[in-house]
Design an enzyme around this catalytic site. Structure first.
Site, PDB file in Angstrom:
ATOM      1  N   ARG A 189      61.921   6.847  25.097  1.00  0.00           N
ATOM      2  CA  ARG A 189      63.061   6.788  23.545  1.00  0.00           C
ATOM      3  C   ARG A 189      62.423   8.070  22.843  1.00  0.00           C
ATOM      4  NH1 ARG A 189      62.528   1.025  22.979  1.00  0.00           N
ATOM      5  NH2 ARG A 189      63.965   0.077  24.917  1.00  0.00           N
ATOM      6  N   LYS A 216      54.948  -5.883  36.367  1.00  0.00           N
ATOM      7  CA  LYS A 216      54.780  -7.451  36.003  1.00  0.00           C
ATOM      8  C   LYS A 216      54.948  -7.509  34.546  1.00  0.00           C
ATOM      9  CE  LYS A 216      50.612  -9.012  35.365  1.00  0.00           C
ATOM     10  NZ  LYS A 216      49.954  -8.381  34.238  1.00  0.00           N
ATOM     11  N   HIS A 251      49.113  -4.975  40.758  1.00  0.00           N
ATOM     12  CA  HIS A 251      47.858  -4.053  41.011  1.00  0.00           C
ATOM     13  C   HIS A 251      46.516  -4.519  41.716  1.00  0.00           C
ATOM     14  CE1 HIS A 251      46.073  -4.930  37.116  1.00  0.00           C
ATOM     15  NE2 HIS A 251      44.745  -4.222  37.699  1.00  0.00           N
ATOM     16  N   LYS A 281      43.853  -3.161  44.897  1.00  0.00           N
ATOM     17  CA  LYS A 281      42.380  -2.788  44.830  1.00  0.00           C
ATOM     18  C   LYS A 281      41.596  -2.765  46.207  1.00  0.00           C
ATOM     19  CE  LYS A 281      41.933  -5.171  40.364  1.00  0.00           C
ATOM     20  NZ  LYS A 281      41.429  -3.843  39.433  1.00  0.00           N
ATOM     21  N   GLU A 287      37.353 -11.115  31.884  1.00  0.00           N
ATOM     22  CA  GLU A 287      37.468  -9.824  31.116  1.00  0.00           C
ATOM     23  C   GLU A 287      36.629  -9.868  29.868  1.00  0.00           C
ATOM     24  OE1 GLU A 287      41.298  -7.389  31.352  1.00  0.00           O
ATOM     25  OE2 GLU A 287      41.981  -9.401  31.216  1.00  0.00           O
ATOM     26  N   ASP A 322      50.148 -13.775  32.200  1.00  0.00           N
ATOM     27  CA  ASP A 322      49.633 -12.415  32.482  1.00  0.00           C
ATOM     28  C   ASP A 322      48.611 -11.995  33.645  1.00  0.00           C
ATOM     29  OD1 ASP A 322      48.956  -9.718  31.613  1.00  0.00           O
ATOM     30  OD2 ASP A 322      47.021  -9.937  30.710  1.00  0.00           O
ATOM     31  N   HIS A 364      47.896 -12.438  39.527  1.00  0.00           N
ATOM     32  CA  HIS A 364      46.691 -11.777  40.217  1.00  0.00           C
ATOM     33  C   HIS A 364      45.661 -12.963  40.780  1.00  0.00           C
ATOM     34  CE1 HIS A 364      47.829  -8.233  37.980  1.00  0.00           C
ATOM     35  NE2 HIS A 364      47.090  -8.427  37.183  1.00  0.00           N
ATOM     36  N   LYS A 400      40.046 -13.757  28.357  1.00  0.00           N
ATOM     37  CA  LYS A 400      39.590 -12.541  27.635  1.00  0.00           C
ATOM     38  C   LYS A 400      38.341 -13.040  26.730  1.00  0.00           C
ATOM     39  CE  LYS A 400      43.955  -9.901  28.291  1.00  0.00           C
ATOM     40  NZ  LYS A 400      43.570  -8.700  29.143  1.00  0.00           N
TER      41      LYS A 400
END
Ligand code: BG6
Length: 550
Positions: free
Chosen positions: A100, A209, A239, A243, A277, A296, A301, A401
């Site tokens: 954009r 995703k 993704h 891996k 994480e 998420d 995953h 997280k």
């Protein structure tokens, strides 16, 4: 697009006629490598063979929607550049970036240069490779809701391919916010740039995703995509499947004889899968507020890792054979009822705390996050895979997280031996454990009992540890490099199929609904730097087990 993407000087990398010709020594080398790019074999250790590529993709145009976004900058362009730099893409490649913002080709390329400089896998940047890569990128400014954007895109693609005599293979890559996916797909269909004409090039679409927000929205999106593309043209990306260590899970299971006989309810006590994480939500607060840990990480995953661990051996390594087996596992996961959610699912949100010796803010204090947010940044769940192989074996999954460290690991805990001869003769060993370390410090650890040296018969657990870093001297490709190359080569094995994504939502949706229906726990309920809320421990300790200390 003002220039570049349409006017760059490509070469003869593929099978179709093209007027591009090599200009530099480097380009001549790529052209000569043609369809069989094989980086030189290193002498010595036979494990150090490096990435071998049997096929180079045909020259194609990659149209990247969301080109000014975070994902394009941090992952997609660095991966494309890296593939280019490694001579794994043909000279006739073109990249059309759609976004954009008001850029022209030159300013956009400069922006991407900065991102590639900080995020490409191999540093420092190769100036020649960057130059020839950058001149193949063109920028097209436009709004996705505006018909004119797609009319112009269609015209640009046609004109460029006509001018270069290129075959017209096109990969549309949707790296936008998920809310734009339907509209982009509809527009692609409206202007007809999805059509594969006889004798012409292929058309494929990569969709990032999250694919949907729950079962119903995922089904709707699948229907919308299916109105325009056949399933064989659709590449839903997760993704984690790209891996190296995740792909090695398949090799580990199915290229070795010694583990598979034990890989079932007779020998396995339980399975733990952790995606931890240490980072917070960084600058993605707005995205994360809409998403949360279950959407998420868990829906994609974590469930993909579970499916790869639990699936039956596929008949072949062909995409549908593999995906059929994963779908069977996801279908076998016992549906969670409301009372199961209360007992078997834990959510949490981090408050202020310490990570890596630094004080860090709580989730509610992050940029673009509601100070009273009820979004979960941690989720743990106990699932049952109700099939012949796994009945009665719990799978404990957790992700969060701001946990103490970054670590993704699958741990298989085995049962006790039927009769322990050495009981009472000293310390008893733990039961056997196999830990597959996905990242960082990629490797495989096997824990077993050994006799402590001496006159007695004391038994202790010891580790046998395989590390990728020490055994293979090569750097693994980034997941995005692997997956983009696969999409260009038409290999869907590491992409999720429509039924697969829906089955994963079938598992997660009841917990999202239960959460939406009831009050949230008193958030925040874990300090940054802790392993989630106390309830996450209760989830497993009440079964007489414990999370493995990672
Ligand atoms: C993404 C999530 O899919 O995966 C991010 O949206 C998360 O929130 C990331 O940080 C983790 O990926 P990796 O490769 O760093 O483990």
């Amino acid at each position: 697009m003002t220039d570049g993407g349409a006017t760059g000087t490509g070469g003869a990398g593929g099978s179709r006629p093209t007027r591009d010709a090599p200009r530099t020594m480097r380009e001549a080398r790529i052209a000569a490598a043609g369809r069989r790019a094989r980086p030189a074999r290193r002498e010595g250790n036979p494990l150090r063979e490096g990435l071998r590529l049997d096929r180079m993709p045909d020259p194609a145009t990659i149209v990247l929607f969301g080109a000014t976004g975070d994902l394009a900058h941090r992952k997609v362009f660095p991966a494309l550049y890296q593939l280019w730099r490694s001579n794994l893409l043909p000279l006739g490649m073109r990249f059309v970036a759609v976004g954009r913002r008001a850029y022209d080709d030159a300013t956009f390329r400069e922006e991407i240069r900065a991102s590639v400089e900080s995020h490409a896998r191999v540093q420092p940047m190769d100036a020649d490779a960057w130059k020839s890569f950058a001149e193949r990128i063109g920028y097209l400014r436009g709004d996705f809701a505006d018909d004119a954007t797609f009319d112009r895109l269609a015209a640009v693609l046609d004109a460029d391919e006509r001018e270069r005599g290129a075959g017209g293979d096109r990969l549309y890559y949707l790296a936008t916010q998920a809310s734009a996916f339907s509209e982009i797909v509809r527009q692609i269909g409206r202007v007809g740039i999805d059509h594969e004409v006889a004798g012409g090039g292929w058309r494929r679409i990569v969709i990032e995703k999250p694919f949907g927000r729950d079962l119903e929205s995922a089904q709707r999106l699948n229907r919308e995509v299916a109105r325009v593309f056949r399933e064989s043209q659709v590449y839903r990306i997760d993704h984690y499947l790209g891996k190296e260590t995740v792909r090695n899970l398949l090799v580990f299971r199915f290229a070795n004889l010694i583990f598979e006989p034990l890989w079932n309810r007779r020998y396995v006590d339980h399975v733990q899968i952790t995606v931890a994480e240490s980072i917070g939500v960084e600058r993605r607060g707005a995205f994360y507020e809409e998403t949360g840990a279950a959407r998420d990480i868990l829906q994609n995953h974590l469930l993909q890792l579970l499916a790869l661990v639990a699936m039956e051996p596929p008949a072949t390594f062909e995409a549908n054979a593999l995906r059929d087996e994963k779908v069977k596992v996801l279908r076998s996961i016992a549906p969670l009822r409301a009372e199961d959610v209360a007992r078997d699912v834990v959510r949490g949100q981090y408050g202020p705390g310490w990570v890596g010796g630094e004080p860090v803010a709580g989730y509610r204090q992050e940029l673009a996050v509601d100070p009273e947010s009820e979004t979960e940044t941690f989720v743990a769940v106990r699932l049952a895979v109700d099939d012949w192989r796994w009945a009665g074996v719990p799978f404990y999954l957790r992700s969060g997280k701001r946990l103490p460290k970054r670590a993704t690991e699958i741990a298989i805990r085995f049962r006790e031996v039927p009769h322990l001869l050495f009981r009472g003769s000293g310390v008893s060993p733990d039961t056997n454990l196999l830990a597959l370390r996905i990242q960082p410090d990629e490797g495989i650890l096997l824990r077993f009992g050994a006799k402590v040296p001496g006159l007695g018969v004391d038994v202790r657990s010891v580790n046998m540890d395989f590390g990728y870093g020490t055994s293979f001297g090569v750097d693994s490709p980034d997941a995005y490099e692997t997956l983009i190359l696969d999409a260009l080569l038409g290999d869907q094995a590491l992409f999720t199929r429509s039924d697969e994504v829906e089955e994963a939502w079938r598992v997660v949706t009841p917990m999202l609904e239960a959460w939406a229906g009831g009050g949230a726990p008193a958030f925040p309920d874990y300090a940054a730097g802790a392993w989630g809320p106390d309830e996450a421990d209760d989830l497993i300790t009440r079964d007489g087990r414990a999370w493995r200390r990672i």
